[in-house]
Design an enzyme around this catalytic site. Structure first.
Site: not given
Ligand code: ARG
Length: 454
Positions: A280, A287
């Site tokens: 990831k 965000e």
């Protein structure tokens, strides 16, 4: 400070409940600046001698230095920044310190401090807004040839230059800068001399204080001056709107950085990994920015709600103005700064963009326009192209793969040059109206922004 009137001392519980020094300490440079200006007006009014004013000024500057060096101890028993500084000044210089609060109340003092802080912070935010615009313009300039699908309803709509998409945000953020510049005028008004509510029988030269502090104007109604915080609401609103813009930009970045879009790669320095999934790489800056927008809205609502039921003039409720204001100021500054840095390190994946924008369906409207030029009314053209699209979906082919005869079976308006209308670059260059994304227009806009941003 009010020991004259009271027989009991303040309950510990109340002290803890009412103190604001834990957060309003950050007003100290403004409180000191304001007190020095006030002392000069007291001198001019004959309340202070030259020696007393000098002692006050020197004492305050020494306190400021001590606060900055960490040597100063704020005492919660003294409630707020104003009383902490004044009490310490009097402890250090004696009777002259006790004269400083003449013709002044904490009500006009705190209004002044807040305006001074907000004036400084408004300028700081405006400068960071410019930096973010510069990052966006830089990223756009570096990728001038990249074309991506533009989206409506998050469905592919029409081709646009990547630069055009980024410049849309530069425009939005420009209006944020304009809002800041506009509200700054209403922040830049000097309230001192309003006293607790009704001025003072000791008349000070308010214009002198305003000049000392560089204010453009003075307030005209003492009750308004100690009551209202609309200038703070305006700043919180401007910050909330700027946050909304940043949040939308964040959402675009998050989508673009996903494997599904793959248009951009965020640098490692501005990405985070997963504690569990080794593969990831997450767009946390974007965000967090999207997430923090919630508190920017909350802070605005918090202050508006605090103020809405207050009878004139000052009510202690108003002490609740500071934390939302400080939080919004800090949050937007951090968001602007980190986003500018992240954007300047973004790499564009030109081949993924080219792949996405090669979808011939993006030029369906251009085909309708083609028929319009052949004399077909737009509504009819729209329907014809709709049927052509359905035909393509059914047969699994795209516009450029169709024979001219097939085109003509849908409308006799189609001629051999229809294939030119399906050329992406031509299609973009045909969009020449001001504001539309022809290459010449986008280049001119980039040029304009580079000039404006320096
Ligand atoms: N700490 C107070 C505030 O932030 C200062 C003003 C206090 N005024 C008063 N009348 N108690 O609002």
């Amino acid at each position: 400070m009010w020991k004259g009137r009271f027989q009991q001392s303040t309950a510990k519980l109340l002290s803890r409940y009412s103190e604001s020094i834990s957060f309003d300490w950050r007003l100290y440079p403004y409180d000191i600046q304001g007190s020095i200006a006030h002392s000069k007006a007291l001198l001019a009014a004959g309340i202070l001698t030259v020696e007393e004013q000098a002692a006050i000024e020197a004492g305050l500057l020494k306190i400021r230095a001590d606060i900055e060096s960490g040597a100063f101890h704020f005492d919660p028993a003294l409630e707020d920044v104003h009383m902490n500084i004044e009490a310490e000044l009097t402890r250090r210089i004696g009777p002259a310190g006790a004269k400083l609060h003449t013709a002044r109340s904490r009500n006009d003092q705190v209004a002044l401090d807040l305006r001074l802080l907000l004036r400084t912070e408004t300028d700081a935010i405006a400068a960071l807004v410019r930096d973010l615009q510069r990052s966006l313009v830089g990223l756009a300039s570096d990728n001038m040839d990249v074309v991506i699908p533009g989206y409506t309803h998050l469905q592919r709509a029409q081709p646009v230059f990547f630069a055009h998409h980024l410049l849309a945000y530069v425009e939005m953020i420009e209006r944020d800068a304009q809002r800041l510049a506009d509200l700054r005028k209403r922040v830049d008004v000097m309230p001192l001399g309003s006293g607790a509510i009704a001025g003072s029988t000791i008349v000070l030269d308010r214009a002198l204080i305003a000049r000392e502090l560089g204010f453009a104007a003075i307030t005209q109604n003492s009750m308004d001056a100690v009551s209202d915080r609309d200038f703070a609401c305006e700043l919180l609103a401007a910050i909330a709107i700027a946050g909304m813009h940043l949040s939308r930009l964040s959402e675009d970045i998050i989508l673009w950085a996903s494997a599904e879009f793959g248009f951009v790669v965020i640098s490692d320095a501005f990405s985070t990994g997963s504690s569990l999934m080794p593969q990831k790489k997450n767009p946390d800056v974007a965000e967090l920015t999207r997430g923090k927008t919630g508190r920017l809205y909350g802070n605005l609502l918090s202050l508006l709600t605090t103020l809405k039921g207050l009878p004139l003039t000052y009510n202690r409720d108003m002490q609740e103005d500071k934390e939302p204001v400080f939080d919004s100021v800090d949050t937007i500054k951090a968001a602007l700064e980190v986003n500018a840095a992240m954007l300047s390190e973004i790499k564009v994946n030109a081949s993924r963009a080219a792949e996405a924008v090669s979808d011939p369906m993006l030029l369906a409207t251009d085909l309708a326009d083609y028929l319009v030029r052949a004399g077909v009314p737009f509504r009819q053209a729209h329907e014809i192209i709709g049927k052509l699209v359905a035909h393509c979906i059914e047969t699994g082919r795209s516009f450029p793969q169709l024979d001219l005869a097939v085109f003509q079976s849908f409308s006799p308006g189609f001629k051999q040059d229809v294939f030119e209308a399906l050329d992406l670059r031509r299609a973009l260059d045909a969009r020449q109206a001001p504001g539309a994304p022809s290459q010449a227009n986008v280049r001119a806009q980039l040029e304009r922004w580079r000039g404006l941003l320096g």
